[in-house]
Design a protein around this motif. Structure first.
Motif, PDB file in Angstrom:
ATOM      1  N   THR A 125      -4.455 -15.110  10.252  1.00 16.90           N
ATOM      2  CA  THR A 125      -5.588 -14.254  10.584  1.00 16.90           C
ATOM      3  C   THR A 125      -5.212 -13.106  11.517  1.00 16.90           C
ATOM      4  OG1 THR A 125      -6.197 -15.826  12.318  1.00 16.90           O
ATOM      5  CG2 THR A 125      -7.320 -16.035  10.207  1.00 16.90           C
ATOM      6  N   ALA A 126      -4.505 -13.366  12.585  1.00 15.54           N
ATOM      7  CA  ALA A 126      -4.200 -12.308  13.551  1.00 15.54           C
ATOM      8  C   ALA A 126      -3.232 -11.273  12.989  1.00 15.54           C
ATOM      9  CB  ALA A 126      -3.626 -12.914  14.829  1.00 15.54           C
ATOM     10  N   GLN A 127      -2.587 -11.584  11.868  1.00 17.96           N
ATOM     11  CA  GLN A 127      -1.672 -10.634  11.237  1.00 17.96           C
ATOM     12  C   GLN A 127      -2.317  -9.929  10.053  1.00 17.96           C
ATOM     13  OE1 GLN A 127       2.131 -12.502  10.433  1.00 17.96           O
ATOM     14  NE2 GLN A 127       2.225 -13.438  12.447  1.00 17.96           N
ATOM     15  N   HIS A 128      -3.520 -10.390   9.659  1.00 14.63           N
ATOM     16  CA  HIS A 128      -4.332  -9.722   8.637  1.00 14.63           C
ATOM     17  C   HIS A 128      -3.705  -9.711   7.255  1.00 14.63           C
ATOM     18  CE1 HIS A 128      -6.397  -8.608  12.208  1.00 14.63           C
ATOM     19  NE2 HIS A 128      -5.605  -7.606  12.527  1.00 14.63           N
ATOM     20  N   GLY A 129      -2.708 -10.538   7.009  1.00 14.82           N
ATOM     21  CA  GLY A 129      -2.074 -10.490   5.704  1.00 14.82           C
ATOM     22  C   GLY A 129      -1.314 -11.764   5.366  1.00 14.82           C
ATOM     23  N   PRO A 130      -0.705 -11.784   4.188  1.00 14.49           N
ATOM     24  CA  PRO A 130       0.029 -12.963   3.710  1.00 14.49           C
ATOM     25  C   PRO A 130       1.439 -12.986   4.268  1.00 14.49           C
ATOM     26  CG  PRO A 130       0.020 -11.288   2.018  1.00 14.49           C
ATOM     27  CD  PRO A 130      -0.771 -10.726   3.162  1.00 14.49           C
ATOM     28  N   THR A 131       1.556 -13.227   5.563  1.00 12.86           N
ATOM     29  CA  THR A 131       2.824 -13.012   6.266  1.00 12.86           C
ATOM     30  C   THR A 131       3.498 -14.304   6.716  1.00 12.86           C
ATOM     31  OG1 THR A 131       1.618 -12.764   8.341  1.00 12.86           O
ATOM     32  CG2 THR A 131       2.028 -10.770   7.080  1.00 12.86           C
ATOM     33  N   GLY A 132       3.068 -15.433   6.183  1.00 14.99           N
ATOM     34  CA  GLY A 132       3.684 -16.692   6.574  1.00 14.99           C
ATOM     35  C   GLY A 132       5.190 -16.666   6.391  1.00 14.99           C
ATOM     36  N   ALA A 133       5.918 -17.221   7.376  1.00 14.79           N
ATOM     37  CA  ALA A 133       7.393 -17.109   7.411  1.00 14.79           C
ATOM     38  C   ALA A 133       8.053 -18.177   6.546  1.00 14.79           C
ATOM     39  CB  ALA A 133       7.877 -17.209   8.850  1.00 14.79           C
ATOM     40  N   ILE A 156      -1.773  -5.990   3.684  1.00 13.89           N
ATOM     41  CA  ILE A 156      -1.454  -6.686   2.437  1.00 13.89           C
ATOM     42  C   ILE A 156      -0.541  -5.832   1.576  1.00 13.89           C
ATOM     43  CG2 ILE A 156      -2.442  -7.761   0.366  1.00 13.89           C
ATOM     44  CD1 ILE A 156      -5.081  -8.040   2.028  1.00 13.89           C
ATOM     45  N   ILE A 157      -0.819  -4.522   1.528  1.00 15.20           N
ATOM     46  CA  ILE A 157      -0.057  -3.622   0.651  1.00 15.20           C
ATOM     47  C   ILE A 157       1.364  -3.401   1.166  1.00 15.20           C
ATOM     48  CG2 ILE A 157       0.087  -1.272  -0.271  1.00 15.20           C
ATOM     49  CD1 ILE A 157      -3.001  -1.206  -0.126  1.00 15.20           C
ATOM     50  N   SER A 158       1.486  -2.942   2.396  1.00 16.23           N
ATOM     51  CA  SER A 158       2.809  -2.567   2.905  1.00 16.23           C
ATOM     52  C   SER A 158       3.373  -3.560   3.900  1.00 16.23           C
ATOM     53  CB  SER A 158       2.747  -1.186   3.568  1.00 16.23           C
ATOM     54  OG  SER A 158       1.939  -1.220   4.727  1.00 16.23           O
ATOM     55  N   GLN A 159       2.503  -4.387   4.499  1.00 18.61           N
ATOM     56  CA  GLN A 159       2.949  -5.417   5.438  1.00 18.61           C
ATOM     57  C   GLN A 159       3.862  -4.848   6.519  1.00 18.61           C
ATOM     58  OE1 GLN A 159       4.172  -9.026   3.360  1.00 18.61           O
ATOM     59  NE2 GLN A 159       2.846  -8.466   1.648  1.00 18.61           N
ATOM     60  N   ARG A 160       3.524  -3.640   6.957  1.00 19.17           N
ATOM     61  CA  ARG A 160       4.217  -2.960   8.055  1.00 19.17           C
ATOM     62  C   ARG A 160       5.704  -2.715   7.798  1.00 19.17           C
ATOM     63  NH1 ARG A 160       0.775  -5.937  12.895  1.00 19.17           N
ATOM     64  NH2 ARG A 160      -1.168  -4.906  12.362  1.00 19.17           N
ATOM     65  N   ARG A 161       6.056  -2.633   6.528  1.00 18.32           N
ATOM     66  CA  ARG A 161       7.413  -2.198   6.196  1.00 18.32           C
ATOM     67  C   ARG A 161       7.507  -0.693   6.392  1.00 18.32           C
ATOM     68  NH1 ARG A 161       7.158  -5.780   0.798  1.00 18.32           N
ATOM     69  NH2 ARG A 161       5.210  -4.627   0.739  1.00 18.32           N
ATOM     70  N   PRO A 162       8.691  -0.183   6.665  1.00 17.94           N
ATOM     71  CA  PRO A 162       8.840   1.267   6.842  1.00 17.94           C
ATOM     72  C   PRO A 162       8.373   2.019   5.599  1.00 17.94           C
ATOM     73  CG  PRO A 162      10.807   0.109   7.565  1.00 17.94           C
ATOM     74  CD  PRO A 162       9.959  -0.913   6.870  1.00 17.94           C
ATOM     75  N   GLN A 163       7.682   3.160   5.832  1.00 16.60           N
ATOM     76  CA  GLN A 163       7.199   3.981   4.732  1.00 16.60           C
ATOM     77  C   GLN A 163       8.078   5.214   4.568  1.00 16.60           C
ATOM     78  OE1 GLN A 163       3.157   4.316   6.350  1.00 16.60           O
ATOM     79  NE2 GLN A 163       2.409   3.327   4.502  1.00 16.60           N
ATOM     80  N   VAL A 164       8.046   5.785   3.386  1.00 14.58           N
ATOM     81  CA  VAL A 164       8.861   6.962   3.098  1.00 14.58           C
ATOM     82  C   VAL A 164       8.229   8.206   3.714  1.00 14.58           C
ATOM     83  CG1 VAL A 164       9.936   8.346   1.286  1.00 14.58           C
ATOM     84  CG2 VAL A 164       9.620   5.881   0.942  1.00 14.58           C
ATOM     85  N   TRP A 165       6.925   8.404   3.483  1.00 15.65           N
ATOM     86  CA  TRP A 165       6.202   9.571   4.005  1.00 15.65           C
ATOM     87  C   TRP A 165       4.908   9.090   4.654  1.00 15.65           C
ATOM     88  CZ3 TRP A 165       8.749  13.973   4.174  1.00 15.65           C
ATOM     89  CH2 TRP A 165       9.789  14.200   3.258  1.00 15.65           C
ATOM     90  N   PRO A 166       4.982   8.494   5.820  1.00 12.02           N
ATOM     91  CA  PRO A 166       3.795   7.886   6.435  1.00 12.02           C
ATOM     92  C   PRO A 166       2.663   8.873   6.725  1.00 12.02           C
ATOM     93  CG  PRO A 166       5.645   7.932   7.973  1.00 12.02           C
ATOM     94  CD  PRO A 166       6.188   8.270   6.628  1.00 12.02           C
ATOM     95  N   ASN A 167       2.994  10.132   6.998  1.00  8.81           N
ATOM     96  CA  ASN A 167       1.948  11.117   7.259  1.00  8.81           C
ATOM     97  C   ASN A 167       1.079  11.341   6.026  1.00  8.81           C
ATOM     98  OD1 ASN A 167       1.241  14.322   7.166  1.00  8.81           O
ATOM     99  ND2 ASN A 167       1.090  13.511   9.249  1.00  8.81           N
ATOM    100  N   TRP A 168       1.623  11.095   4.850  1.00 13.75           N
ATOM    101  CA  TRP A 168       0.902  11.264   3.594  1.00 13.75           C
ATOM    102  C   TRP A 168       0.369   9.930   3.058  1.00 13.75           C
ATOM    103  CZ3 TRP A 168      -1.771  14.587   1.154  1.00 13.75           C
ATOM    104  CH2 TRP A 168      -1.959  14.574  -0.226  1.00 13.75           C
TER     105      TRP A 168
END
Length: 639
Positions: free
Chosen positions: A82-90, A406-418
């Protein structure tokens, strides 16, 4: 616009420090459908033992005895946190799984579609299955957040726990015994039954409460009472790299204690039996900011107290996470009302859950004195400038960014401003400034969002169990405070694309402007991070290693061909230094010569020219003459 990490920390203090890069997301479908989760007591108590003493290898060794009945049984490893808002179980950090019953091996089989589910056949005559496995905590940053160092460890129980399918997790009892490294002390919201040597036995609780009550332990530990004499304790549990880092002066502790007082004046309630800040001061332990109902995980650099004048930017962290006890943990969006940790979460109201918490975190930081009022004003200026320059606003509304965990799971983005990221945090805070000032304007400054906070989060004082809400509940509470057509007001701001929501700033009596010098606060942030922000002039920032970051989509840097994996080597023929580029930008205001940068992209070198003569631009707020200063009224302490 994506800011350098340390500058972004001034806006989202440690919230994005949690690593999502290695998360596993799978379809919730199952080759063997899971039994429905029953809202009834589980027949028996899970007994769990965790050996956390192997800090040399960062390995946790776990044994569980799980009451069972003969026949098919499914064990689940938590997927949705819940506190991570996504499917992030290790799940990728679980190893060595063995199942036995009555001392004999029992075969297990992972579900081929739902890889978080493990099926076993419980033999006849068996009343419990014994499960053994290890949690392999990251040993390097590229594997995930570092949670174990030679002097500190952090335990997130969801990474250590397997549980039986078919029941609500709040109806499954669990009793846990933990072995700590020799002589270490610990902090947690769990109730301790007894400690013998380095073995700690916790009182039996339900699985939902257990997983929501993490633990920090350390060789160097100090606990500070933040509300002396109170019936409901609030404690600051500090672990650190060195004993020196633990030492806080009375004048440093005072605003932390004032935080508790100001929060109570705001929310007029408590929804915990006690509250424990878990606070790591370390240059090795991974940064973190994560909410829990009766505690929070917080990790910052080791200099938090020892270099107090340099750490103001991260001092909104504790107010933010403390606010979550009311907003996000006690009051939760209806989409977060799920029976277990393997049911998908619906995040559509995170602009309330996180956005309003971001707002109150800054407000309480100012009211408590943890952060100077002027510095919070600078943070708001930076937020306003950031979202005025996020080009992704032209196609993606802030509501859609609630799907990003859920979509990016805080992975680095290519063009985050866009592409945009989890903008419901900071843009959400601007929306709630808009709401607050609108209430004040409509009521002749007799009412404010403070009244909403008391009404909405202060209900059922003393109750710990979560109380869920819908969008209509939020609108109804706002109308109880101040009659207005709040539903379209809010929907326009979260569902529409277009300009950043800055009406609240103007209504507060301030406007966003740009000057050729940064404010003292933002200059301090740049100095600490060793980064340089040229986003509002050349359209990009430069990191401490000279690497180009935070490129504005279709800004000057973009049009000049800059992209990721680019390093600035020289300015007008001289080796790059931030002050040299600043001087070049300033000098270009007085002549027509372009600014030339020698850059390296991969293995290629080239010179890039900027025919720019607009000077340096840094955001700040400026008073609108003849208007009430509602921002001052919002940020000043409550008496």
């Amino acid at each position: 616009m994506t800011l350098p990490s340390t500058l972004r920390a001034a806006i989202l203090p440690a919230l994005f420090a949690t690593t999502f890069a290695s998360a596993v997301f799978v379809n919730s479908a199952s080759a063997n459908p899971l039994p429905p989760a029953l809202d009834q007591p589980y027949p028996g108590t899970i007994q769990m033992r965790i050996d956390a003493s192997d800090t040399a290898h960062s390995i946790f060794r776990i044994r569980q005895s799980i009451p069972a009945r003969p026949g098919k049984m499914t064990l689940l490893y938590p997927q949705w946190v819940t506190a991570q808002h996504g499917p992030t179980g290790a799940l990728h950090q679980l190893a060595g799984l063995k199942v036995t019953a009555g001392g004999k091996p029992v075969a297990w089989k992972r579900d081929p579609l739902n890889v978080f589910a493990f099926q076993i056949d419980v033999p006849k005559g068996v009343t419990a299955v014994d499960v053994e496995y290890q949690h392999l905590s990251p040993t390097e940053g590229n594997q995930g957040r570092i949670a174990v160092t030679p002097d500190i460890l952090g335990i997130q129980w969801q990474s250590m726990t397997m549980y039986p399918a078919g029941y609500h997790t709040r109806r499954i009892p669990i009793q846990t015994t933990l072995t700590l490294p020799a002589g270490w002390q610990y902090g947690t919201a769990l109730e301790t039954a007894e400690r013998k040597g380095d073995e700690v036995r916790f009182k039996t609780t339900d699985l939902e409460t257990f997983i929501d009550s993490p633990l920090f332990a350390g060789r160097y530990f100090k606990q500070i009472d933040l509300d002396p004499g109170a019936k409901v304790p609030v404690r600051l549990n500090i672990v650190a790299d060195t004993p020196e880092a633990l030492e806080a002066k009375p004048e440093q502790i005072a605003p932390h204690r004032e935080l508790i007082k100001q929060a109570y004046k705001l929310f007029d309630s408590q929804h915990y039996a006690h509250y424990d800040f878990l606070f790591a001061l370390s240059d090795e332990f991974g940064g973190v900011g994560r909410e829990h109902h009766q505690s929070s995980e917080n990790g910052v650099k080791a200099n938090y107290f020892t270099e107090w004048n340099k750490t103001e930017a991260v001092r909104t962290l504790l107010p933010h996470e403390f606010t979550h006890s009311w907003n996000g943990k006690f009051r939760r969006p209806k989409g977060q009302d799920v029976p277990n940790f393997n049911t998908p979460l619906e995040n559509g109201l995170l602009w309330v859950y996180e956005g309003q918490t971001q707002y109150w975190g800054q407000v309480l930081a100012s009211r408590s004195g943890l952060v100077k009022l002027d510095s919070v004003r600078d943070m708001i200026a930076n937020s306003a400038a950031t979202y005025s320059n996020v080009q992704g606003r032209n196609w993606r509304p802030v509501l859609d960014t609630t799907n990003d965990p859920i979509i990016s799971q805080r992975r680095p983005q290519v063009w985050p401003n866009w592409q945009r990221s989890e903008d419901y945090y900071v843009e959400g805070s601007l929306i709630w400034l808009d709401v607050d000032t609108k209430i004040r304007e409509l009521s002749g400054d007799k009412r404010s969002l403070d009244d909403f906070a008391r009404l909405f989060f202060g209900v059922d004082n003393g109750v710990v169990n979560a109380k869920h809400y819908t969008f209509d509940d939020v609108v109804k509470a706002l109308n109880s405070v101040q009659a207005f057509d709040w539903a379209p007001f809010l929907k326009t701001r979260v569902e529409d694309i277009g300009p950043a929501p800055l009406d609240g700033l103007a209504r507060a009596g301030w406007k966003l402007v740009y000057t050729d010098k940064p404010t003292e606060f933002l200059k301090g942030v740049e100095d600490q991070s060793k980064t340089a922000n040229f986003q509002y002039s050349l359209g990009f920032s430069i990191g401490s290693d000279g690497k180009v970051t935070g490129i504005v989509w279709e800004g000057l840097g973009f049009k000049a061909g800059l992209s990721g994996n680019t390093t600035v080597l020289a300015v007008n023929g001289r080796a790059y230094k931030p002050e040299l580029l600043r001087s070049a930008i300033t000098a270009a205001t007085k002549d027509s010569k372009p600014i030339e940068l020698l850059v390296k992209h991969g293995n290629d070198y080239r010179t890039v020219s900027f025919d720019y003569h607009g000077g340096l631009k840094y955001p700040r707020l400026e008073r609108i003459e003849g208007t009430p200063d509602r921002l001052q009224a919002i940020l000043q302490p409550r008496q």
